[in-house]
Design a protein around this motif. Structure first.
Motif, PDB file in Angstrom:
ATOM      1  N   ALA A 107      -9.039 -12.271  -4.241  1.00 56.49           N
ATOM      2  CA  ALA A 107      -9.631 -13.588  -4.002  1.00 56.49           C
ATOM      3  C   ALA A 107     -10.758 -13.544  -2.973  1.00 56.49           C
ATOM      4  CB  ALA A 107      -8.560 -14.584  -3.562  1.00 56.49           C
ATOM      5  N   ILE A 108     -10.671 -12.618  -2.029  1.00 53.86           N
ATOM      6  CA  ILE A 108     -11.753 -12.509  -1.035  1.00 53.86           C
ATOM      7  C   ILE A 108     -12.788 -11.445  -1.435  1.00 53.86           C
ATOM      8  CG2 ILE A 108     -10.395 -13.435   0.868  1.00 53.86           C
ATOM      9  CD1 ILE A 108     -10.122 -10.531   1.933  1.00 53.86           C
ATOM     10  N   GLY A 109     -12.586 -10.821  -2.608  1.00 50.32           N
ATOM     11  CA  GLY A 109     -13.576  -9.881  -3.137  1.00 50.32           C
ATOM     12  C   GLY A 109     -13.632  -8.553  -2.414  1.00 50.32           C
ATOM     13  N   LEU A 110     -12.532  -8.147  -1.769  1.00 47.41           N
ATOM     14  CA  LEU A 110     -12.535  -6.881  -1.038  1.00 47.41           C
ATOM     15  C   LEU A 110     -11.554  -5.878  -1.641  1.00 47.41           C
ATOM     16  CD1 LEU A 110     -12.988  -8.283   2.548  1.00 47.41           C
ATOM     17  CD2 LEU A 110     -14.575  -6.804   1.298  1.00 47.41           C
ATOM     18  N   ASP A 111     -11.323  -6.015  -2.940  1.00 46.72           N
ATOM     19  CA  ASP A 111     -10.469  -5.071  -3.654  1.00 46.72           C
ATOM     20  C   ASP A 111     -11.289  -3.877  -4.143  1.00 46.72           C
ATOM     21  OD1 ASP A 111     -11.619  -7.208  -5.333  1.00 46.72           O
ATOM     22  OD2 ASP A 111     -10.723  -6.093  -6.997  1.00 46.72           O
ATOM     23  N   MET A 112     -10.590  -2.799  -4.403  1.00 45.92           N
ATOM     24  CA  MET A 112     -11.228  -1.612  -4.989  1.00 45.92           C
ATOM     25  C   MET A 112     -10.193  -0.908  -5.859  1.00 45.92           C
ATOM     26  SD  MET A 112     -11.475   1.053  -1.812  1.00 45.92           S
ATOM     27  CE  MET A 112     -10.046   1.473  -0.824  1.00 45.92           C
ATOM     28  N   ASP A 113     -10.678  -0.195  -6.850  1.00 43.65           N
ATOM     29  CA  ASP A 113      -9.799   0.562  -7.730  1.00 43.65           C
ATOM     30  C   ASP A 113      -9.852   2.017  -7.296  1.00 43.65           C
ATOM     31  OD1 ASP A 113      -8.368   1.815  -9.708  1.00 43.65           O
ATOM     32  OD2 ASP A 113      -9.516   0.967 -11.369  1.00 43.65           O
ATOM     33  N   THR A 114      -8.734   2.528  -6.835  1.00 45.09           N
ATOM     34  CA  THR A 114      -8.685   3.916  -6.369  1.00 45.09           C
ATOM     35  C   THR A 114      -8.164   4.868  -7.442  1.00 45.09           C
ATOM     36  OG1 THR A 114      -6.470   3.670  -5.448  1.00 45.09           O
ATOM     37  CG2 THR A 114      -8.331   3.162  -3.987  1.00 45.09           C
ATOM     38  N   GLY A 115      -8.046   4.371  -8.663  1.00 47.80           N
ATOM     39  CA  GLY A 115      -7.618   5.229  -9.766  1.00 47.80           C
ATOM     40  C   GLY A 115      -6.219   5.771  -9.553  1.00 47.80           C
ATOM     41  N   ALA A 116      -6.072   7.052  -9.759  1.00 43.64           N
ATOM     42  CA  ALA A 116      -4.761   7.698  -9.685  1.00 43.64           C
ATOM     43  C   ALA A 116      -4.173   7.693  -8.278  1.00 43.64           C
ATOM     44  CB  ALA A 116      -4.858   9.134 -10.197  1.00 43.64           C
ATOM     45  N   PHE A 117      -5.005   7.512  -7.249  1.00 41.43           N
ATOM     46  CA  PHE A 117      -4.501   7.486  -5.875  1.00 41.43           C
ATOM     47  C   PHE A 117      -3.501   6.365  -5.673  1.00 41.43           C
ATOM     48  CE2 PHE A 117      -4.837   5.464  -1.665  1.00 41.43           C
ATOM     49  CZ  PHE A 117      -4.300   6.465  -0.888  1.00 41.43           C
ATOM     50  N   GLY A 118      -3.788   5.212  -6.221  1.00 34.61           N
ATOM     51  CA  GLY A 118      -2.884   4.084  -6.011  1.00 34.61           C
ATOM     52  C   GLY A 118      -3.283   2.846  -6.782  1.00 34.61           C
ATOM     53  N   GLY A 119      -4.350   2.950  -7.554  1.00 32.46           N
ATOM     54  CA  GLY A 119      -4.788   1.792  -8.330  1.00 32.46           C
ATOM     55  C   GLY A 119      -5.487   0.772  -7.471  1.00 32.46           C
ATOM     56  N   LEU A 120      -5.106  -0.493  -7.614  1.00 31.70           N
ATOM     57  CA  LEU A 120      -5.723  -1.569  -6.848  1.00 31.70           C
ATOM     58  C   LEU A 120      -5.348  -1.434  -5.373  1.00 31.70           C
ATOM     59  CD1 LEU A 120      -7.182  -4.373  -6.691  1.00 31.70           C
ATOM     60  CD2 LEU A 120      -4.903  -5.370  -6.889  1.00 31.70           C
ATOM     61  N   ARG A 121      -6.351  -1.386  -4.535  1.00 34.02           N
ATOM     62  CA  ARG A 121      -6.172  -1.314  -3.084  1.00 34.02           C
ATOM     63  C   ARG A 121      -7.196  -2.214  -2.422  1.00 34.02           C
ATOM     64  NH1 ARG A 121      -1.477   1.277  -1.342  1.00 34.02           N
ATOM     65  NH2 ARG A 121      -0.941   2.682  -3.019  1.00 34.02           N
ATOM     66  N   SER A 122      -7.060  -2.375  -1.109  1.00 35.89           N
ATOM     67  CA  SER A 122      -8.028  -3.131  -0.332  1.00 35.89           C
ATOM     68  C   SER A 122      -9.054  -2.181   0.264  1.00 35.89           C
ATOM     69  CB  SER A 122      -7.322  -3.870   0.808  1.00 35.89           C
ATOM     70  OG  SER A 122      -8.269  -4.549   1.613  1.00 35.89           O
ATOM     71  N   GLN A 123     -10.270  -2.676   0.381  1.00 29.25           N
ATOM     72  CA  GLN A 123     -11.247  -1.973   1.195  1.00 29.25           C
ATOM     73  C   GLN A 123     -10.775  -2.101   2.640  1.00 29.25           C
ATOM     74  OE1 GLN A 123     -15.461  -2.829   0.370  1.00 29.25           O
ATOM     75  NE2 GLN A 123     -14.755  -3.961  -1.428  1.00 29.25           N
ATOM     76  N   ARG A 124     -11.237  -1.206   3.482  1.00 28.23           N
ATOM     77  CA  ARG A 124     -10.907  -1.271   4.903  1.00 28.23           C
ATOM     78  C   ARG A 124     -11.878  -2.253   5.567  1.00 28.23           C
ATOM     79  NH1 ARG A 124      -8.075   2.272   7.623  1.00 28.23           N
ATOM     80  NH2 ARG A 124      -8.443   3.951   6.118  1.00 28.23           N
ATOM     81  N   TYR A 125     -11.316  -3.233   6.278  1.00 31.34           N
ATOM     82  CA  TYR A 125     -12.154  -4.215   6.958  1.00 31.34           C
ATOM     83  C   TYR A 125     -11.380  -4.834   8.114  1.00 31.34           C
ATOM     84  CZ  TYR A 125      -9.481  -7.849   4.483  1.00 31.34           C
ATOM     85  OH  TYR A 125      -8.469  -8.647   4.001  1.00 31.34           O
TER      86      TYR A 125
END
Length: 157
Positions: A107-125
C-alpha cells in the motif's frame, strides 16, 4: 511510493504481545503520535540483525528524548517471527510489527520481489510520521544501508 506530506494508508499490522495477538489499525495506532517506523527485508537476516534493528535498540532513549512516542519495526514476516526476533535482539523498546501478507508494504509502494530468497519483501527504509502523516522518508538503494540507520534518523529530529 508514499511521499513526504502524505497520510499513511488504511492498513493493519500485527503484534504479538504478552496479552496475545493485536491487530493494529495503522491510522488509529499512530494517531496523535510522533512515530519512527523502519522496515527491514526480513527478520533474522544479516544486516537487519547485525546493524539495523540494534541501532534503534541502542538509541531508543535518544529517540524518546527527542519526542518520539513510538519506535516501530515492520517486516513482511508474521507477528510470531517478529516477536521472537525482538526478544533475541533485546528490543523491548521497539514495537515489532508483522506485515504477514505484505499489504501495508504494498500500500505504501515499498515492496520488492526477492524471488527465491523470500518472495515479497519490504525495501529497507525509515520514516518519521507525525499524526499519521509522513514528515521524513529515507529509502535505501538496493543492498545499501546508509540513509535508514538510527543515527541518520536521529539527526533529522
Amino acid at each position: 511510493m508514499i511521499e513526504v506530506g502524505q497520510k499513511l494508508p488504511q492498513a493493519q499490522l500485527s503484534e504479538l504481545t504478552a496479552d496475545g495477538m493485536v491487530n493494529h489499525d495503522v491510522a488509529t495506532c499512530f494517531a496523535g503520535k510522533k512515530v519512527v517506523l523502519f522496515a527491514v527485508p526480513g527478520a533474522f537476516t544479516p544486516t537487519c540483525s547485525a546493524a539495523h534493528l540494534p541501532g534503534f535498540v541502542v538509541n531508543a532513549d535518544e529517540f524518546t528524548a527527542k519526542g518520539v512516542d513510538i519506535i516501530a519495526c515492520v517486516s513482511v514476516n508474521d507477528a510470531f517471527v517478529m516477536k521472537a526476533w525482538g526478544e533475541a535482539q533485546n528490543a523491548q523498546a521497539i514495537m515489532m510489527l508483522g506485515d504477514g501478507d505484505g499489504s501495508f508494504t504494498k500500500a505504501i509502494g515499498l515492496d520488492m520481489d526477492t524471488g527465491a530468497f523470500g518472495g515479497l519483501r519490504s525495501q529497507r527504509y525509515a520514516m518519521v510520521i507525525e499524526d499519521g502523516v509522513v514528515t521524513s522518508l529515507n529509502v535505501e538503494q538496493p543492498k545499501q544501508f546508509e540513509v535508514s540507520k538510527a543515527e541518520v534518523i536521529l539527526a533529522l529530529l
